[in-house]
Design a protein around this motif. Sequence first.
Motif, PDB file in Angstrom:
ATOM      1  N   GLU A  17       0.797  -1.215   0.000  1.00 48.07           N
ATOM      2  CA  GLU A  17       0.000   0.000   0.000  1.00 48.07           C
ATOM      3  C   GLU A  17       0.839   1.280   0.000  1.00 48.07           C
ATOM      4  OE1 GLU A  17      -3.078  -0.270  -0.508  1.00 48.07           O
ATOM      5  OE2 GLU A  17      -3.250  -2.408  -0.161  1.00 48.07           O
ATOM      6  N   ALA A  18       2.140   1.183   0.379  1.00 53.98           N
ATOM      7  CA  ALA A  18       3.052   2.338   0.355  1.00 53.98           C
ATOM      8  C   ALA A  18       2.497   3.526   1.135  1.00 53.98           C
ATOM      9  CB  ALA A  18       3.359   2.739  -1.081  1.00 53.98           C
ATOM     10  N   TYR A  19       1.753   3.260   2.198  1.00 55.16           N
ATOM     11  CA  TYR A  19       1.165   4.301   3.034  1.00 55.16           C
ATOM     12  C   TYR A  19       0.177   5.175   2.273  1.00 55.16           C
ATOM     13  CZ  TYR A  19       4.903   2.896   6.214  1.00 55.16           C
ATOM     14  OH  TYR A  19       5.741   2.168   7.007  1.00 55.16           O
ATOM     15  N   ASN A  20      -0.354   4.685   1.154  1.00 53.90           N
ATOM     16  CA  ASN A  20      -1.358   5.452   0.407  1.00 53.90           C
ATOM     17  C   ASN A  20      -2.670   5.456   1.172  1.00 53.90           C
ATOM     18  OD1 ASN A  20      -0.190   4.083  -2.729  1.00 53.90           O
ATOM     19  ND2 ASN A  20       0.558   5.826  -1.599  1.00 53.90           N
ATOM     20  N   LEU A  21      -3.377   6.576   1.101  1.00 50.00           N
ATOM     21  CA  LEU A  21      -4.658   6.678   1.798  1.00 50.00           C
ATOM     22  C   LEU A  21      -5.630   7.515   0.981  1.00 50.00           C
ATOM     23  CD1 LEU A  21      -3.885   7.156   5.612  1.00 50.00           C
ATOM     24  CD2 LEU A  21      -4.898   5.179   4.478  1.00 50.00           C
ATOM     25  N   GLY A  22      -6.887   7.507   1.449  1.00 48.42           N
ATOM     26  CA  GLY A  22      -7.980   8.215   0.798  1.00 48.42           C
ATOM     27  C   GLY A  22      -8.888   7.244   0.076  1.00 48.42           C
ATOM     28  N   ALA A  23     -10.196   7.361   0.312  1.00 46.16           N
ATOM     29  CA  ALA A  23     -11.138   6.436  -0.314  1.00 46.16           C
ATOM     30  C   ALA A  23     -11.165   6.596  -1.829  1.00 46.16           C
ATOM     31  CB  ALA A  23     -12.536   6.647   0.267  1.00 46.16           C
TER      32      ALA A  23
END
Length: 259
Positions: A17-23
């Motif tokens: 996920e590489a610290y990716n966020l946000g829906a």
Amino acid sequence: MLYGTALTLAGLVSAQEAYNLGARNSALGGASLTINDAWANLNNVGMIGRAEDATGAITYQNRYNIPEFMVLGGSYIQTFGFFNSGLSFYRFGSDLYSEQKLGLAVGNTIQMVSIGAGANLIQYRIEGLGSWQYWVLELGGVAQLTDQLFIGAHIFNIGTGDNIPVIMKAGLSYRPISELMINVETHKSLDSDTRFVTGIEYFIIKPLALRTGISTSPFKSAFGLGFLLHPFDINYAFSDQSNLGTIHEVSLNFSLGKP
């Protein structure tokens, strides 16, 4: 031995996920290199320079319905006219084991090219063993080739040690009309196979957006909705990774206007 095993597991999670966020990012399968929103702090610092308004966001992610895998995050971008700055926070885990990341980034846009750089403090904590901290640098950029075509690239962990995976991304975004966006990207960690990611966003009617995406290695499908009710955006994402389970994410983005 336990310390090494924990960091290996943490590395596998981070590499995926590489610290990716946000829906919005999740609903597009992770294809968010060229997206201009508050989550650029975590998805590609190269887009920070394109922010026109001060903007922030918070998110909650339920991974596989396991409380210990819960993710919380927040992001804020401040515009200053001659450059923009961003602050982000990521937390994964529970009291037994947790990962936390605090990031600070800056970005600017020169004509049709935006670039950004960030520094991150990452902490691993294991109950009974203590905690370990690492500094990680990142760099990203996005170029607008035409009104419809964007290219982007991002590298996470530039020459800051082998304890955190090095993750490289590159991709294209094609926007033939204002209501439609098609993103295609490749993600590569030095510790795992290359991932191919694609995502599509379509506004069937303003302010409702439908999103879907897929990624490989391992295969994951994603779907989501977005409601743009300025100054707020409410987003939801559902993704399924067959060998692990489902992930739900809900995000709230908000704009604070120009400085």
